[in-house]
Each structure stands twice: as structure tokens, then as C-alpha cells.
Design a protein around this motif. Structure first.
Motif, PDB file in Angstrom:
ATOM      1  N   ALA A  24       0.834  -1.211   0.000  1.00 38.90           N
ATOM      2  CA  ALA A  24       0.000   0.000   0.000  1.00 38.90           C
ATOM      3  C   ALA A  24       0.864   1.254   0.000  1.00 38.90           C
ATOM      4  N   GLU A  25       1.976   1.208   0.739  1.00 43.94           N
ATOM      5  CA  GLU A  25       2.875   2.364   0.778  1.00 43.94           C
ATOM      6  C   GLU A  25       3.545   2.589  -0.572  1.00 43.94           C
ATOM      7  N   LEU A  26       3.833   1.506  -1.300  1.00 50.30           N
ATOM      8  CA  LEU A  26       4.420   1.638  -2.627  1.00 50.30           C
ATOM      9  C   LEU A  26       3.469   2.366  -3.572  1.00 50.30           C
ATOM     10  N   PHE A  27       2.202   1.973  -3.570  1.00 47.75           N
ATOM     11  CA  PHE A  27       1.217   2.650  -4.424  1.00 47.75           C
ATOM     12  C   PHE A  27       1.055   4.111  -4.016  1.00 47.75           C
ATOM     13  N   LEU A  28       1.083   4.379  -2.725  1.00 47.52           N
ATOM     14  CA  LEU A  28       0.973   5.763  -2.275  1.00 47.52           C
ATOM     15  C   LEU A  28       2.195   6.574  -2.711  1.00 47.52           C
ATOM     16  N   ALA A  29       3.384   5.969  -2.622  1.00 50.04           N
ATOM     17  CA  ALA A  29       4.601   6.668  -3.053  1.00 50.04           C
ATOM     18  C   ALA A  29       4.557   6.952  -4.557  1.00 50.04           C
ATOM     19  N   LEU A  30       4.044   5.991  -5.347  1.00 46.78           N
ATOM     20  CA  LEU A  30       3.909   6.224  -6.784  1.00 46.78           C
ATOM     21  C   LEU A  30       2.909   7.335  -7.066  1.00 46.78           C
ATOM     22  N   SER A  31       1.821   7.382  -6.304  1.00 51.05           N
ATOM     23  CA  SER A  31       0.832   8.447  -6.492  1.00 51.05           C
ATOM     24  C   SER A  31       1.431   9.803  -6.162  1.00 51.05           C
ATOM     25  N   LEU A  32       2.228   9.849  -5.119  1.00 49.27           N
ATOM     26  CA  LEU A  32       2.880  11.104  -4.763  1.00 49.27           C
ATOM     27  C   LEU A  32       3.842  11.543  -5.855  1.00 49.27           C
ATOM     28  N   ALA A  33       4.565  10.565  -6.430  1.00 51.44           N
ATOM     29  CA  ALA A  33       5.518  10.903  -7.490  1.00 51.44           C
ATOM     30  C   ALA A  33       4.805  11.387  -8.748  1.00 51.44           C
ATOM     31  N   LEU A  34       3.657  10.763  -9.079  1.00 50.03           N
ATOM     32  CA  LEU A  34       2.936  11.139 -10.296  1.00 50.03           C
ATOM     33  C   LEU A  34       2.265  12.501 -10.157  1.00 50.03           C
ATOM     34  N   THR A  35       1.793  12.812  -8.968  1.00 53.71           N
ATOM     35  CA  THR A  35       1.130  14.107  -8.779  1.00 53.71           C
ATOM     36  C   THR A  35       2.134  15.240  -8.629  1.00 53.71           C
ATOM     37  N   GLY A  36       3.387  14.898  -8.391  1.00 52.50           N
ATOM     38  CA  GLY A  36       4.411  15.930  -8.257  1.00 52.50           C
ATOM     39  C   GLY A  36       4.293  16.734  -6.987  1.00 52.50           C
ATOM     40  N   GLY A  37       3.584  16.244  -6.033  1.00 50.63           N
ATOM     41  CA  GLY A  37       3.431  16.949  -4.757  1.00 50.63           C
ATOM     42  C   GLY A  37       2.755  16.047  -3.758  1.00 50.63           C
ATOM     43  N   ALA A  38       2.101  16.664  -2.804  1.00 53.53           N
ATOM     44  CA  ALA A  38       1.428  15.886  -1.755  1.00 53.53           C
ATOM     45  C   ALA A  38       0.046  16.478  -1.521  1.00 53.53           C
ATOM     46  N   PRO A  39      -0.946  16.094  -2.356  1.00 59.28           N
ATOM     47  CA  PRO A  39      -2.309  16.592  -2.148  1.00 59.28           C
ATOM     48  C   PRO A  39      -2.842  16.163  -0.777  1.00 59.28           C
ATOM     49  N   ARG A  40      -3.799  16.909  -0.305  1.00 59.35           N
ATOM     50  CA  ARG A  40      -4.325  16.659   1.034  1.00 59.35           C
ATOM     51  C   ARG A  40      -4.847  15.226   1.218  1.00 59.35           C
ATOM     52  N   PRO A  41      -5.611  14.652   0.258  1.00 60.60           N
ATOM     53  CA  PRO A  41      -6.070  13.265   0.459  1.00 60.60           C
ATOM     54  C   PRO A  41      -4.911  12.285   0.601  1.00 60.60           C
ATOM     55  N   LEU A  42      -3.855  12.488  -0.186  1.00 59.92           N
ATOM     56  CA  LEU A  42      -2.710  11.584  -0.074  1.00 59.92           C
ATOM     57  C   LEU A  42      -1.985  11.778   1.257  1.00 59.92           C
ATOM     58  N   ARG A  43      -1.903  13.034   1.737  1.00 60.84           N
ATOM     59  CA  ARG A  43      -1.278  13.273   3.033  1.00 60.84           C
ATOM     60  C   ARG A  43      -2.072  12.603   4.148  1.00 60.84           C
TER      61      ARG A  43
END
Length: 405
Positions: A24-43
Motif C-alpha cells: 500500500a505504501e508503494l502505491f501511495l509513493a507512486l501516487s505522490l511521485a505522479l502528482t508531483g506533490g502531496a495533495p491533502r487526500p494523499l497526506r
């Protein structure tokens, strides 16, 4: 050995669960990398995953992290941890593979025809080597997990220093209060006990000197002799309560044996320490046992007391003898219901806290009661104020101030 196996098993189960959360952390890290930041839902999702990891580390790795952490540190932890979690899964896979290959020589005959025994033997040896390395790898990955969590989820260095300073200031104040209370208790013991007997002794000797009847004088002298023996016994008890000389002369084991011998109840003593305990720790352990045993005799209504002292090394990567703790346990079969906030138990907790130890009381209604003190053996290298025995301002179950009579 049993503790090592239990510890390894806990860590292995923790790594297995950590491998699942790493996905789950891997998918979250990939999402953070693709969005180029840290949106509130991901945080928010990172904070939830970090909370799950803290609970996992506390349950299976016995890692207690104090203090809060912000969203930024949670994101950093989740992004940095997933490779470590997957590595833990790989190491556990190596454990299973090594166990399978190393034991193939035992069950291989039943599943296939073995033509080359030497090849099977070499395979088993290779499996044993893989098993050994991967078992050690579990400890290594667990240590890395704990170190990463302390760095990113634990308190900052400044917060830890402030907490430490506050703890030392509180401990110092409590120790000074304990010293003053103990001085008052010693003065009271001397005034109400030894002094009164010495006054009675002087009166008996005066009456014997003035008596004109030889038989009467001889009887008074006999009474004076008995009174002097009682005064010496009470003076010896007072000196013993201040500090037992046997602790310096013969060590902690002999001192605990003397407590058991002087106690009117049956006492079982288990002493498991290969070498002598550091002096400061030995003194604290002795008074915890002495005061707890005395209070059991006075208040618990017990029929038996069990004392256990053991030195537990923090076994990590096979390095024994580091971060050792001295664990002292006093258990009785009395009625229970001891109040940990009582004056006597608070005094014991103060003594243990002065050495950065932990003090717990488990006393359900109906018993049994277990008093446990965990003292770091490394306390000897960091001298702490050492008070004389802390008295209870009022009697409290299972919290004593005097050795057994």
C-alpha cells in the motif's frame, strides 16, 4: 534461548505484516511521485498508514514512540519505508526457502527418486547457510525498521532533550523529598525505639545500684542485660534499614537471601545473573525487594512470596551483553487490591525512576499481586542521586519501608 526465539518470532510476524503494508505504501509513493506533490487526500492517507505502522511496531517490535508527528514527517516515513517493508518480505521468503532446502534430505525420499545423494547433501548445506543468514537478516531488517521509525515518527532531538530535562528535574525533586523523609524516619526510629530502651536501661542500672537487697539487685541487673540486648537488636535493625553491609561485603544475591531468611513467610528466591549487578542498580533492587516483602507481611495476608531477579540482555544481531536490564519481580498470593498511587508504592516508583527504570504493579482484587521493577544495568555509567530508603507517609498495601522482622 526461549526469549530469543519468542523475540525472533514476533519480529518475523511483524515483518510479514509490514510487507503487506509496504505494498500500500508503494502505491501511495507512486501516487505522490505522479502528482508531483502531496495533495491533502494523499497526506491524510500517509498519516493513517504511519499510524498503522506505529501500532505494528509497538505490538510486534515492542517499540514505543512518544510524541506526535506532522503530515510532512508521515509522508517522508511512508515514502522511505516501502523498500524496507518489501525487503522484509524477501528475507522471510529466504527463511522459508532455506528451511525447505535444508530439510529436503529428510523428506525428499518420499516425493522423488534421489539418484545423487551428494547433490542432495550439498543442497541441504546450502539451504542451512541460507536459513542462517536469513534468520539473522530478520533481526537486521527489524533493527532498520525501528531506527527509521524513531527518526521520522519519534520525537525530535530537541523534544527528547526537553523531555529528558523535565524528567531529571522531577526525579531530583522527588529524590530530595525522599531523603528528607527518610531522615525524619530514622530520627523517629531512634527516638521512639533505641532511645527509650536506653532510658529504661539507665533506670534499671540506677535501681540496681541503689538497691540494698543483693537478690533484688541481681534481678535488676538481669533485666538491664536483657534490655541492653533489645537495644542492640533495635539499633542493628535501624542500621540495616539505612544500608545493609552485606550488600557491599557479599553482593546482591547474599543480601536478597538475608531478606528471605528474615521473613516469617515462606519465600522462594530465583536469582539469574551470571555476574555481579552494578552497585547502584543492586542497591535499588535490594530496597525494592526488601520494602515490598515487608509490606506483603504487614498488609497482604499472603502465605507465600516469590522473588525473582534476572538480567535480560537486549539480543540484537546476536550481540549479547548490550543494553542489559535487571528485572526484579516480587509476587505474593495475598488478597490483592494494592493502590499504585499509595505512598509506599510511589516511593518505590521514585527510587526506580531515579535510575531511568520502570515500575509496575499488577494487583487485581483477590490477588495475586506482582510488583515489577526493570532497571537498566547501564545506569551505573550515568550516576543518579541515590536516596536512602523512602518511607511511606501512610501505610499502603504492598508498599513497605522496613525489612522483615
Amino acid at each position: 534461548m526461549r526469549e530469543v526465539v519468542v523475540r525472533w518470532s514476533r519480529q518475523a510476524l511483524g515483518l510479514a505484516l509490514g510487507a503487506l503494508t509496504a505494498v500500500a505504501e508503494l502505491f501511495l509513493a507512486l501516487s505522490l511521485a505522479l502528482t508531483g506533490g502531496a495533495p491533502r487526500p494523499l497526506r491524510a492517507r500517509a498519516v493513517r498508514l504511519a499510524a498503522v505502522e506505529r501500532r505494528r511496531l509497538g505490538r510486534f517490535h515492542r517499540l514505543r514512540l512518544s510524541g506526535a508527528y506532522d503530515e510532512a514527517r508521515a509522508v517522508q516515513y511512508v515514502a522511505a519505508r516501502w523498500p524496507l517493508g518489501l525487503l522484509g518480505g524477501v528475507v522471510l521468503g529466504c527463511v522459508v526457502t532455506g528451511a525447505g532446502y535444508s530439510t529436503f534430505i529428510l523428506y525428499g525420499w518420499a516425493v522423488t527418486d534421489i539418484e545423487h545423494l551428494w547433490a542432495v547433501a550439498l543442497t541441504s548445506l546450502a539451504g542451512l547457510l541460507l536459513l542462517f543468514l536469513s534468520v539473522q537478516g530478520v533481526h537486521a531488517v527489524a533493527a532498520l525498521e525501528e531506527r527509521l521509525a524513531r527518526r521520522l515518527l519519534g520525537p525530535s532531538h530537541q523534544d527528547e532533550l526537553e523531555r529528558r530535562i523535565a524528567h531529571l528535574a522531577a526525579s531530583r525533586a522527588e529524590v530530595m523529598d525522599a531523603v528528607h523523609d527518610e531522615r525524619r524516619r530514622i530520627e523517629r526510629d531512634l527516638h521512639d525505639g533505641v532511645q527509650q530502651r536506653l532510658v529504661a536501661l539507665g533506670m534499671l542500672l540506677g535501681r540496681a545500684r541503689r538497691s540494698r537487697d543483693p537478690e533484688r539487685a541481681a534481678d535488676l541487673l538481669l533485666q538491664a542485660h536483657e534490655e541492653s540486648r533489645r537495644a542492640l537488636a533495635e539499633l542493628r535493625e535501624v542500621a540495616w534499614r539505612v544500608y545493609p553491609t552485606v550488600l557491599d561485603e557479599a553482593g546482591l544475591r547474599a543480601a536478597l537471601e538475608s531478606v528471605a531468611e528474615r521473613c516469617p513467610l515462606p519465600v522462594g528466591l530465583s536469582y539469574e545473573a551470571e555476574r555481579e549487578v552494578p552497585k547502584q542498580v543492586a542497591t535499588a533492587a535490594y530496597f525494592v525487594v526488601s520494602e515490598a516483602v515487608t509490606n506483603v507481611v504487614k498488609h497482604a495476608g499472603a502465605t507465600r512470596i516469590d522473588i525473582r531477579l534476572e538480567v535480560r540482555p537486549d539480543v540484537r544481531l546476536g550481540c549479547e551483553g548490550k543494553d542489559e536490564t535487571v528485572t526484579v519481580t516480587v509476587m505474593d498470593d495475598g488478597g490483592g487490591g494494592a493502590d499504585p498511587s499509595g505512598g509506599g508504592l510511589a516511593g518505590l516508583a521514585t527510587r526506580v525512576a531515579a535510575l531511568d527504570g520502570r515500575f509496575t504493579v499488577d494487583s487485581p482484587a483477590g490477588g495475586p499481586t506482582t510488583v515489577t521493577a526493570v532497571l537498566p544495568a547501564s545506569s551505573a555509567s550515568h550516576p543518579a542521586p541515590h536516596p536512602t530508603p523512602h518511607p511511606a507517609s501512610s501505610p499502603a498495601p504492598h508498599a513497605a519501608v522496613l525489612p522483615c522482622e
